[in-house]
Scaffold this motif. Structure first.
Motif, mmCIF file in Angstrom:
data_model
loop_
_atom_site.group_PDB
_atom_site.id
_atom_site.type_symbol
_atom_site.label_atom_id
_atom_site.label_comp_id
_atom_site.label_asym_id
_atom_site.label_seq_id
_atom_site.Cartn_x
_atom_site.Cartn_y
_atom_site.Cartn_z
ATOM 1 N N SER A 171 0.804 -1.227 0.000
ATOM 2 C CA SER A 171 0.000 0.000 0.000
ATOM 3 C C SER A 171 0.834 1.272 0.000
ATOM 4 O O SER A 171 0.285 2.373 0.032
ATOM 5 N N LYS A 172 2.166 1.147 -0.035
ATOM 6 C CA LYS A 172 3.013 2.332 -0.153
ATOM 7 C C LYS A 172 2.993 2.844 -1.587
ATOM 8 O O LYS A 172 2.876 2.055 -2.527
ATOM 9 N N PRO A 173 3.107 4.169 -1.797
ATOM 10 C CA PRO A 173 3.174 4.681 -3.167
ATOM 11 C C PRO A 173 4.420 4.184 -3.881
ATOM 12 O O PRO A 173 5.512 4.208 -3.299
ATOM 13 N N PRO A 174 4.292 3.700 -5.116
ATOM 14 C CA PRO A 174 5.474 3.243 -5.856
ATOM 15 C C PRO A 174 6.365 4.418 -6.218
ATOM 16 O O PRO A 174 5.910 5.552 -6.345
ATOM 17 N N THR A 175 7.649 4.150 -6.389
ATOM 18 C CA THR A 175 8.597 5.194 -6.726
ATOM 19 C C THR A 175 9.416 4.803 -7.943
ATOM 20 O O THR A 175 9.528 3.624 -8.284
ATOM 21 N N THR A 191 -3.030 5.599 -6.568
ATOM 22 C CA THR A 191 -4.165 5.753 -5.671
ATOM 23 C C THR A 191 -3.999 4.777 -4.514
ATOM 24 O O THR A 191 -3.643 3.616 -4.715
ATOM 25 N N LYS A 192 -4.245 5.225 -3.316
ATOM 26 C CA LYS A 192 -4.036 4.408 -2.125
ATOM 27 C C LYS A 192 -5.175 3.412 -1.962
ATOM 28 O O LYS A 192 -6.345 3.796 -1.968
ATOM 29 N N PRO A 193 -4.863 2.120 -1.797
ATOM 30 C CA PRO A 193 -5.906 1.115 -1.593
ATOM 31 C C PRO A 193 -6.239 0.959 -0.106
ATOM 32 O O PRO A 193 -5.560 1.533 0.756
ATOM 33 N N LYS A 194 -7.262 0.184 0.174
ATOM 34 C CA LYS A 194 -7.567 -0.161 1.569
ATOM 35 C C LYS A 194 -8.307 -1.495 1.587
ATOM 36 O O LYS A 194 -8.790 -1.974 0.557
ATOM 37 N N PHE A 195 -8.385 -2.097 2.772
ATOM 38 C CA PHE A 195 -9.199 -3.300 2.908
ATOM 39 C C PHE A 195 -9.881 -3.285 4.263
ATOM 40 O O PHE A 195 -9.420 -2.638 5.215
ATOM 41 N N ILE A 196 -10.993 -3.991 4.338
ATOM 42 C CA ILE A 196 -11.733 -4.149 5.590
ATOM 43 C C ILE A 196 -11.836 -5.637 5.875
ATOM 44 O O ILE A 196 -12.286 -6.410 5.028
ATOM 45 N N ASP A 197 -11.400 -6.044 7.045
ATOM 46 C CA ASP A 197 -11.470 -7.454 7.437
ATOM 47 C C ASP A 197 -12.902 -7.775 7.872
ATOM 48 O O ASP A 197 -13.418 -7.177 8.814
ATOM 49 N N TRP A 231 -11.629 -13.359 5.323
ATOM 50 C CA TRP A 231 -12.514 -12.689 4.385
ATOM 51 C C TRP A 231 -12.223 -11.185 4.459
ATOM 52 O O TRP A 231 -12.155 -10.611 5.556
ATOM 53 N N ILE A 232 -12.065 -10.537 3.306
ATOM 54 C CA ILE A 232 -11.838 -9.094 3.298
ATOM 55 C C ILE A 232 -12.641 -8.440 2.176
ATOM 56 O O ILE A 232 -13.000 -9.093 1.194
ATOM 57 N N LYS A 233 -12.909 -7.146 2.346
ATOM 58 C CA LYS A 233 -13.399 -6.305 1.262
ATOM 59 C C LYS A 233 -12.214 -5.468 0.812
ATOM 60 O O LYS A 233 -11.644 -4.713 1.613
ATOM 61 N N TYR A 234 -11.835 -5.595 -0.454
ATOM 62 C CA TYR A 234 -10.669 -4.895 -0.971
ATOM 63 C C TYR A 234 -11.111 -3.739 -1.859
ATOM 64 O O TYR A 234 -11.884 -3.920 -2.799
ATOM 65 N N PHE A 235 -10.619 -2.518 -1.543
ATOM 66 C CA PHE A 235 -10.939 -1.313 -2.291
ATOM 67 C C PHE A 235 -9.673 -0.832 -2.998
ATOM 68 O O PHE A 235 -8.741 -0.367 -2.322
ATOM 69 N N PRO A 236 -9.577 -0.921 -4.331
ATOM 70 C CA PRO A 236 -8.380 -0.425 -5.038
ATOM 71 C C PRO A 236 -8.117 1.050 -4.794
ATOM 72 O O PRO A 236 -6.978 1.495 -4.822
ATOM 73 N N ASP A 237 -9.184 1.832 -4.548
ATOM 74 C CA ASP A 237 -9.055 3.266 -4.267
ATOM 75 C C ASP A 237 -9.811 3.546 -2.975
ATOM 76 O O ASP A 237 -11.034 3.404 -2.927
ATOM 77 N N LYS A 238 -9.113 3.917 -1.911
ATOM 78 C CA LYS A 238 -9.751 4.105 -0.612
ATOM 79 C C LYS A 238 -10.776 5.235 -0.616
ATOM 80 O O LYS A 238 -11.648 5.292 0.263
ATOM 81 N N GLU A 239 -10.704 6.144 -1.609
ATOM 82 C CA GLU A 239 -11.661 7.248 -1.691
ATOM 83 C C GLU A 239 -12.916 6.879 -2.463
ATOM 84 O O GLU A 239 -13.876 7.644 -2.506
ATOM 85 N N ASP A 240 -12.911 5.706 -3.095
ATOM 86 C CA ASP A 240 -14.056 5.276 -3.900
ATOM 87 C C ASP A 240 -14.674 4.041 -3.259
ATOM 88 O O ASP A 240 -14.245 2.915 -3.489
ATOM 89 N N ASP A 241 -15.704 4.247 -2.439
ATOM 90 C CA ASP A 241 -16.331 3.126 -1.744
ATOM 91 C C ASP A 241 -17.258 2.313 -2.637
ATOM 92 O O ASP A 241 -17.770 1.275 -2.223
ATOM 93 N N SER A 242 -17.495 2.779 -3.856
ATOM 94 C CA SER A 242 -18.419 2.069 -4.742
ATOM 95 C C SER A 242 -17.757 0.908 -5.474
ATOM 96 O O SER A 242 -18.442 0.054 -6.031
ATOM 97 N N THR A 243 -16.436 0.864 -5.492
ATOM 98 C CA THR A 243 -15.724 -0.201 -6.201
ATOM 99 C C THR A 243 -14.930 -1.032 -5.209
ATOM 100 O O THR A 243 -13.959 -0.548 -4.622
ATOM 101 N N PHE A 244 -15.364 -2.276 -4.992
ATOM 102 C CA PHE A 244 -14.650 -3.154 -4.071
ATOM 103 C C PHE A 244 -14.820 -4.600 -4.514
ATOM 104 O O PHE A 244 -15.670 -4.938 -5.343
ATOM 105 N N TYR A 245 -13.982 -5.468 -3.949
ATOM 106 C CA TYR A 245 -13.994 -6.886 -4.271
ATOM 107 C C TYR A 245 -14.084 -7.684 -2.972
ATOM 108 O O TYR A 245 -13.365 -7.400 -2.011
ATOM 109 N N ASN A 246 -14.974 -8.670 -2.937
ATOM 110 C CA ASN A 246 -15.063 -9.572 -1.800
ATOM 111 C C ASN A 246 -14.091 -10.724 -2.028
ATOM 112 O O ASN A 246 -14.246 -11.500 -2.983
ATOM 113 N N LEU A 247 -13.068 -10.822 -1.181
ATOM 114 C CA LEU A 247 -12.035 -11.837 -1.337
ATOM 115 C C LEU A 247 -11.973 -12.711 -0.091
ATOM 116 O O LEU A 247 -12.251 -12.252 1.020
#
Length: 304
Positions: A42-46, A57-63, A75-91
């Protein structure tokens, strides 16, 4: 041939339970600590020079592992963009499974965003010079909006092939003056809210602007994108706007109660807060230059 025991189940002596736990943990994690892996992921690439990549864009997940089920995976909900709660994946799965799925999603999105091929493909934006405008809320939080200088380049080779116009000091002065007039002299305020308005499509990308903004209503968002495009004397495509909002009445409600995290009381940050963010400064970022060029601070032109 040795005889098979009547009881085929694996059993351990009373003093060896740790072995069973170790085997179970190895199966679940593959020897990888997910939280340690996530800190790095989740660190910004350089770049090789250590410069942060601007379009990250910073990702986030919810356990969301059910209570009492952690021994068979996670089980987690993975959000590729932490500012966009409408796009997530159930993993779900072991640590190795989760890492594989997250990397697969990142790889797929990277290809879809970075590669341009086939009929009607969107033109790439990465590589064009970029103007970054900063807005500050009363609580000193900074919001940013970007617009690409589409059709311009700081690479002489690209300019010599007539694929784009080489950026000149005169161009930069024109952009600085435009920003001062549009945002500085008017003391422009981005009225942030809980609705999301996006501007996208073929025309938006050709104009160097494709993204979204949290606003109070659709017109506020249209006004913001219109102001950004005025820097290049362009007007938005009226068919490029899409508005969305949550149907929940509590999802983005301001938190008024503290919660306990790791034994400490904390007040959760408000998601999509309502705030008047005043324009404060603008800079120009050129791909071949290691530091941004200051353009405007409030209503004062910095670039001479």
């Amino acid at each position: 041939m040795p005889q098979k025991p009547a009881d085929k189940r694996l059993t351990l002596d009373a003093d060896e339970p740790s072995l069973l736990f170790a085997v179970n943990d190895l199966l679940l994690t593959g020897g990888i600590d997910f939280d340690d892996w996530w800190k790095e992921f989740s660190k910004p690439p350089t770049s090789k020079a250590g410069k942060a990549i601007e379009e990250w864009t910073k990702p986030k997940f919810i356990d969301v592992t059910p209570v009492g089920k952690s021994n068979i995976g996670r089980w987690i909900k993975y959000f590729p963009d932490k500012e966009d709660d409408s796009t997530f994946y159930n993993l779900s799965g072991t640590t190795r499974d989760l890492i594989y799925h997250i990397n697969a999603i990142a790889y797929q999105q990277g290809n879809s965003a970075g590669n341009v091929s086939g009929k009607n493909s969107k033109p790439p934006l990465k590589g064009f010079p970029l103007i970054e405008l900063q807005f500050v809320s009363p609580d000193k939080k900074v919001g940013e909006k970007w617009i690409r200088c589409a059709g311009y380049t700081d690479d002489e080779k690209i300019a010599s092939l007539k694929l784009a116009k080489l950026v000149t000091p005169a161009d930069i002065r024109v952009w600085a003056n435009k920003i001062k007039t549009i945002f500085g002299d008017t003391q422009y305020v981005w009225e942030k809210g809980k609705e999301c308005l996006s501007y996208s499509g073929q025309i938006a990308r050709l104009q160097g602007l494709e993204g979204y903004a949290y606003v109070r209503n659709k017109q506020d968002g249209v006004d913001l994108f219109t102001a950004l495009l005025k820097i290049f004397d362009a007007v938005p495509d009226k068919d490029g706007f899409n508005r969305s909002e949550s149907t929940s009445t509590t999802k983005y409600k301001k938190q008024t109660k503290e919660i306990i995290v790791a034994g400490q009381k904390v007040m959760p940050d408000e998601r999509r807060p309502i705030a008047n963010c005043e324009f404060t400064r603008a800079v120009l970022k050129l791909p071949l230059l290691n530091k941004p060029i200051p353009l405007v601070k409030k209503n004062v032109i910095l670039y001479k």
